[in-house]
Design a protein around this motif. Structure first.
Motif, PDB file in Angstrom:
ATOM      1  N   ILE A  30     -10.779  39.291  33.789  1.00  0.00           N
ATOM      2  CA  ILE A  30     -11.947  39.846  33.083  1.00  0.00           C
ATOM      3  C   ILE A  30     -12.798  38.718  32.507  1.00  0.00           C
ATOM      4  N   ALA A  31     -12.154  37.698  31.937  1.00  0.00           N
ATOM      5  CA  ALA A  31     -12.899  36.568  31.376  1.00  0.00           C
ATOM      6  C   ALA A  31     -13.706  35.850  32.465  1.00  0.00           C
ATOM      7  N   GLU A  32     -13.108  35.658  33.629  1.00  0.00           N
ATOM      8  CA  GLU A  32     -13.822  35.015  34.732  1.00  0.00           C
ATOM      9  C   GLU A  32     -15.004  35.854  35.192  1.00  0.00           C
ATOM     10  N   ASP A  33     -14.824  37.177  35.256  1.00  0.00           N
ATOM     11  CA  ASP A  33     -15.913  38.071  35.632  1.00  0.00           C
ATOM     12  C   ASP A  33     -17.033  38.028  34.592  1.00  0.00           C
ATOM     13  N   MET A  34     -16.660  37.959  33.316  1.00  0.00           N
ATOM     14  CA  MET A  34     -17.663  37.913  32.253  1.00  0.00           C
ATOM     15  C   MET A  34     -18.467  36.616  32.296  1.00  0.00           C
ATOM     16  N   LEU A  35     -17.835  35.533  32.725  1.00  0.00           N
ATOM     17  CA  LEU A  35     -18.568  34.274  32.869  1.00  0.00           C
ATOM     18  C   LEU A  35     -19.680  34.409  33.906  1.00  0.00           C
ATOM     19  N   GLU A  36     -19.401  35.146  34.970  1.00  0.00           N
ATOM     20  CA  GLU A  36     -20.383  35.332  36.033  1.00  0.00           C
ATOM     21  C   GLU A  36     -21.393  36.430  35.742  1.00  0.00           C
ATOM     22  N   ASN A  37     -20.928  37.544  35.186  1.00  0.00           N
ATOM     23  CA  ASN A  37     -21.772  38.734  35.055  1.00  0.00           C
ATOM     24  C   ASN A  37     -22.065  39.182  33.634  1.00  0.00           C
ATOM     25  N   GLY A  38     -21.435  38.558  32.645  1.00  0.00           N
ATOM     26  CA  GLY A  38     -21.597  39.022  31.273  1.00  0.00           C
ATOM     27  C   GLY A  38     -20.751  40.259  31.038  1.00  0.00           C
ATOM     28  N   GLN A  39     -20.866  40.809  29.843  1.00  0.00           N
ATOM     29  CA  GLN A  39     -20.119  42.020  29.520  1.00  0.00           C
ATOM     30  C   GLN A  39     -20.881  43.214  30.097  1.00  0.00           C
ATOM     31  N   THR A  40     -20.281  43.902  31.047  1.00  0.00           N
ATOM     32  CA  THR A  40     -20.968  45.017  31.705  1.00  0.00           C
ATOM     33  C   THR A  40     -20.560  46.378  31.151  1.00  0.00           C
ATOM     34  N   THR A  41     -19.380  46.451  30.554  1.00  0.00           N
ATOM     35  CA  THR A  41     -18.902  47.718  30.011  1.00  0.00           C
ATOM     36  C   THR A  41     -18.630  47.561  28.517  1.00  0.00           C
ATOM     37  N   PRO A  42     -19.304  48.342  27.672  1.00  0.00           N
ATOM     38  CA  PRO A  42     -19.075  48.248  26.228  1.00  0.00           C
ATOM     39  C   PRO A  42     -17.686  48.762  25.833  1.00  0.00           C
ATOM     40  N   ILE A  43     -17.174  48.252  24.735  1.00  0.00           N
ATOM     41  CA  ILE A  43     -15.918  48.750  24.181  1.00  0.00           C
ATOM     42  C   ILE A  43     -16.234  49.954  23.291  1.00  0.00           C
ATOM     43  N   ARG A  44     -15.190  50.640  22.813  1.00  0.00           N
ATOM     44  CA  ARG A  44     -15.380  51.775  21.898  1.00  0.00           C
ATOM     45  C   ARG A  44     -14.628  51.488  20.603  1.00  0.00           C
ATOM     46  N   LEU A  45     -15.290  51.797  19.501  1.00  0.00           N
ATOM     47  CA  LEU A  45     -14.743  51.535  18.171  1.00  0.00           C
ATOM     48  C   LEU A  45     -14.910  52.755  17.289  1.00  0.00           C
ATOM     49  N   ARG A  46     -14.117  52.796  16.231  1.00  0.00           N
ATOM     50  CA  ARG A  46     -14.330  53.775  15.167  1.00  0.00           C
ATOM     51  C   ARG A  46     -14.376  53.025  13.849  1.00  0.00           C
ATOM     52  N   THR A  47     -14.943  53.642  12.869  1.00  0.00           N
ATOM     53  CA  THR A  47     -15.018  53.025  11.552  1.00  0.00           C
ATOM     54  C   THR A  47     -13.636  53.038  10.910  1.00  0.00           C
ATOM     55  N   GLY A  48     -13.255  51.901  10.316  1.00  0.00           N
ATOM     56  CA  GLY A  48     -11.979  51.794   9.622  1.00  0.00           C
ATOM     57  C   GLY A  48     -12.211  51.601   8.142  1.00  0.00           C
ATOM     58  N   LYS A  49     -11.137  51.378   7.404  1.00  0.00           N
ATOM     59  CA  LYS A  49     -11.259  51.147   5.960  1.00  0.00           C
ATOM     60  C   LYS A  49     -12.059  49.888   5.672  1.00  0.00           C
ATOM     61  N   THR A  50     -11.784  48.851   6.450  1.00  0.00           N
ATOM     62  CA  THR A  50     -12.552  47.612   6.339  1.00  0.00           C
ATOM     63  C   THR A  50     -12.950  47.193   7.741  1.00  0.00           C
ATOM     64  N   GLY A  51     -14.165  47.395   8.101  1.00  0.00           N
ATOM     65  CA  GLY A  51     -14.631  47.023   9.432  1.00  0.00           C
ATOM     66  C   GLY A  51     -14.457  48.153  10.431  1.00  0.00           C
ATOM     67  N   PHE A  52     -14.000  47.784  11.628  1.00  0.00           N
ATOM     68  CA  PHE A  52     -13.897  48.734  12.731  1.00  0.00           C
ATOM     69  C   PHE A  52     -12.520  48.655  13.374  1.00  0.00           C
ATOM     70  N   VAL A  53     -12.114  49.741  14.026  1.00  0.00           N
ATOM     71  CA  VAL A  53     -10.821  49.804  14.717  1.00  0.00           C
ATOM     72  C   VAL A  53     -11.099  50.022  16.199  1.00  0.00           C
ATOM     73  N   LEU A  54     -10.463  49.226  17.034  1.00  0.00           N
ATOM     74  CA  LEU A  54     -10.643  49.331  18.474  1.00  0.00           C
ATOM     75  C   LEU A  54     -10.005  50.610  19.005  1.00  0.00           C
ATOM     76  N   ILE A  55     -10.753  51.317  19.839  1.00  0.00           N
ATOM     77  CA  ILE A  55     -10.238  52.506  20.510  1.00  0.00           C
ATOM     78  C   ILE A  55     -10.002  52.202  21.988  1.00  0.00           C
TER      79      ILE A  55
END
Length: 82
Positions: A30-55
């Motif tokens: 994935i890191a190698e692909d991101m070097l060539e193409n950038g981030q193509t698919t966004p991640i998903r998050l939810r609000t946490g007590k402090t900051g955000f939590v990865l979904i």
């Protein structure tokens, strides 16, 4: 409808269960692909007590971190009350 936003990687907490699923081979690919193409698919998050939590998108998040990025593109998922 979800809107793409940029989030600081340092503000995102990864649940302990999710951390156990890290596949270094997948992370490298994935890191190698991101070097060539950038981030193509966004991640998903939810609000946490402090900051955000990865979904969804642990490998993408870690690939960006490994590449030295400080921000990630993602969707903030808001819980609906039933």
């Amino acid at each position: 409808m979800l809107t793409k936003e940029h989030f600081l990687i340092s503000d995102i907490r990864v649940p302990a269960k999710r951390k156990k699923t890290l596949d270094l081979g997948k992370l490298q690919a994935i890191a190698e692909d991101m070097l060539e193409n950038g981030q193509t698919t966004p991640i998903r998050l939810r609000t946490g007590k402090t900051g955000f939590v990865l979904i969804e998108g642990y490998h993408r998040l870690e690939a960006l971190r490994a590449l030295g990025e400080d921000k990630v593109e993602g969707y903030l998922v808001r819980a609906q009350l039933h």
